[in-house]
Design an enzyme around this catalytic site. Structure first.
Site, mmCIF file in Angstrom:
data_model
loop_
_atom_site.group_PDB
_atom_site.id
_atom_site.type_symbol
_atom_site.label_atom_id
_atom_site.label_comp_id
_atom_site.label_asym_id
_atom_site.label_seq_id
_atom_site.Cartn_x
_atom_site.Cartn_y
_atom_site.Cartn_z
ATOM 1 C CD GLN A 1 -3.068 -0.634 2.292
ATOM 2 O OE1 GLN A 1 -3.153 -1.434 3.213
ATOM 3 N NE2 GLN A 1 -3.781 0.485 2.258
ATOM 4 C CG HIS A 2 0.175 3.552 2.341
ATOM 5 N ND1 HIS A 2 -1.114 4.042 2.439
ATOM 6 C CD2 HIS A 2 0.327 2.685 3.376
ATOM 7 C CE1 HIS A 2 -1.707 3.489 3.481
ATOM 8 N NE2 HIS A 2 -0.875 2.664 4.055
ATOM 9 C CG ASP B 1 0.154 -4.882 1.546
ATOM 10 O OD1 ASP B 1 -0.682 -4.020 1.890
ATOM 11 O OD2 ASP B 1 1.358 -4.811 1.878
#
Length: 425
Positions: A70-71, A220
């Site tokens: 992520q991110h 994820d």
């Protein structure tokens, strides 16, 4: 037999599983490592994907899905070329940018109301602000902003798409409303670059040049929840490079303290989540300090009933959150008679789990009610972690069989896209 594949493009490696679309049985697996660090060129993910799927791993596969860390911030110019190496979730250089953005919008509650979460250094929106401030010449070249899983899906299909689960971790997408908050992008980056179209859970992103159907993909944590088949009352405690505590919910749970991120999941529901940087690496760092292997650390921790009064505060990597700026670790309660390797080992395991237990309390505070804890991740394989977790958590703790749950979740999504129905694995 129809075959589906799931990809887990994580911080450390790419894992791929090929499954029977009807039963979920894993038939083939592949893996390849990523470079270490908190920034990496996305081409490394593509290299790892190609390496992990070499030698015909995807032969006969009808549908594939990608779960990604992520991110992370992936930036492309007008020609589709990468502007700079991707800044990963664990790159904390944008901590100051997070604090600035919180103040500029009027405080944590305003962010929680806007997007369900209060931004921290991991969030994409803070990395965009950092880039605008510290790399303005590169920032001017940015035409498109993607997340890691979006970029891999784009490489597979040529389509700029994402899903609501991964989008909800950017800091500029409202999971409750299902819309991008372009005003927050303007505040962070000064303008609105091209963003991926947000797909529904069973939508297709397109096909690969070989004709394989590609699902929307997801982050994820969302993929892990899908791989585990989480239902209401199931709370996951995942102990890996990061430590996460999360569960599914039917409505958004904004938390103005910033402890709980109000993410969406990969099924149309929500995934309130607490994350810490200090998880399995607390155990490896303690083992290194004591000069033992991880298996010996386990034995030491289990050789005593308690830590003899030692308390391990495990902020070894620093949390860099609004509540814990530049936090560092501490070993408290030291006396001449309790400074033994066994007590230190026990205190390290308990301290690491204590941080995750605090995460569970934060989820309870926003209304999540748990009936059991599912302990997963590399750290969950530790006998000491399992034993001490059962002492700390006030509900039953189960340890599912070791599996690549992110990749399995991506494969489940691929099967959903292929058949039009959520699989019942």
């Amino acid at each position: 037999m129809a075959l589906v594949a799931g990809v887990d493009s994580s911080t450390q490696s790419t894992k791929v599983v090929v499954c029977d679309a009807e039963t979920g049985q894993v038939l083939r697996e592949g893996r390849a490592a990523h470079p270490d660090g908190t920034e990496v060129h996305p081409d490394e993910w593509w290299r790892a994907f190609q390496e992990a799927t070499a030698d015909g791993l995807l032969d006969g596969v009808a549908s594939i899905g990608v779960g990604g860390q992520q991110h992370g911030l992936v930036t492309l110019d007008a020609d589709g070329e990468v502007v700079r190496p991707a800044l990963l979730w664990n790159d904390t250089r944008s901590a100051g940018a997070a604090e600035d953005l919180i103040k500029e919008l009027g405080g944590p509650q305003e962010w929680a109301n806007a997007v369900g979460s209060v931004p921290v250094a991991s969030f994409t929106v803070t990395k965009l602000r950092w880039m605008a401030e510290h790399e303005p010449e590169l920032a001017q070249k940015v035409a498109t902003v993607l997340l890691p899983h979006d970029w891999l899906t784009w490489k597979l299909t040529g389509a700029l798409v994402t899903d609501r689960g991964d989008a909800s971790g950017t800091g500029y997408f409202s999971a409750a409303d299902g819309k991008y908050r372009e005003d927050l992008l303007v505040k962070a980056f000064g303008r609105v670059p091209e963003l991926p179209r947000v797909l529904s859970p069973d939508d297709s992103a397109g096909r690969t040049p070989d004709g394989i159907l590609v699902s929307a993909g997801t982050g994820d944590n969302m993929a892990a929840a899908l791989g585990l088949g989480l239902e209401a009352g199931d709370v996951v405690v995942s102990i890996g490079t990061s430590g996460t505590v999360f569960g599914v919910a039917d409505k958004i749970t904004p938390d103005s303290t910033g402890a709980v991120a109000g993410f969406a999941d990969a099924t149309g529901r929500f995934l309130p989540l607490v994350c810490t940087l200090n998880a399995a690496r607390v155990l490896t760092a303690t083992a290194t300090m004591l000069g033992v292997q991880l298996s010996e650390l386990d034995e030491l921790a289990l050789s005593v009933a308690d830590s003899g009064g030692l308390q391990f505060v495990p902020y070894l990597d620093g949390e860099r959150t609004p509540n814990l700026p530049d936090a560092t670790g501490s070993l408290l309660g030291m006396r001449r008679d309790n400074m033994t390797p066994a007590n230190v080992a026990r205190a390290a395991v308990a301290g690491m789990l204590g941080g995750l237990s605090a995460g569970l309390e934060a989820l309870r505070a926003v209304g999540l009610v748990e009936r059991r804890i599912l302990l997963i991740g590399g750290g969950a394989r530790s006998a000491a972690v399992q034993a001490i977790a059962r002492e700390l958590f006030a509900v039953p703790v189960e340890v599912p069989a070791a599996a690549e749950y992110v990749a399995l979740g991506a494969a489940r999504q691929a099967a959903w896209t292929l058949t039009g129905q959520p699989p019942v694995w």
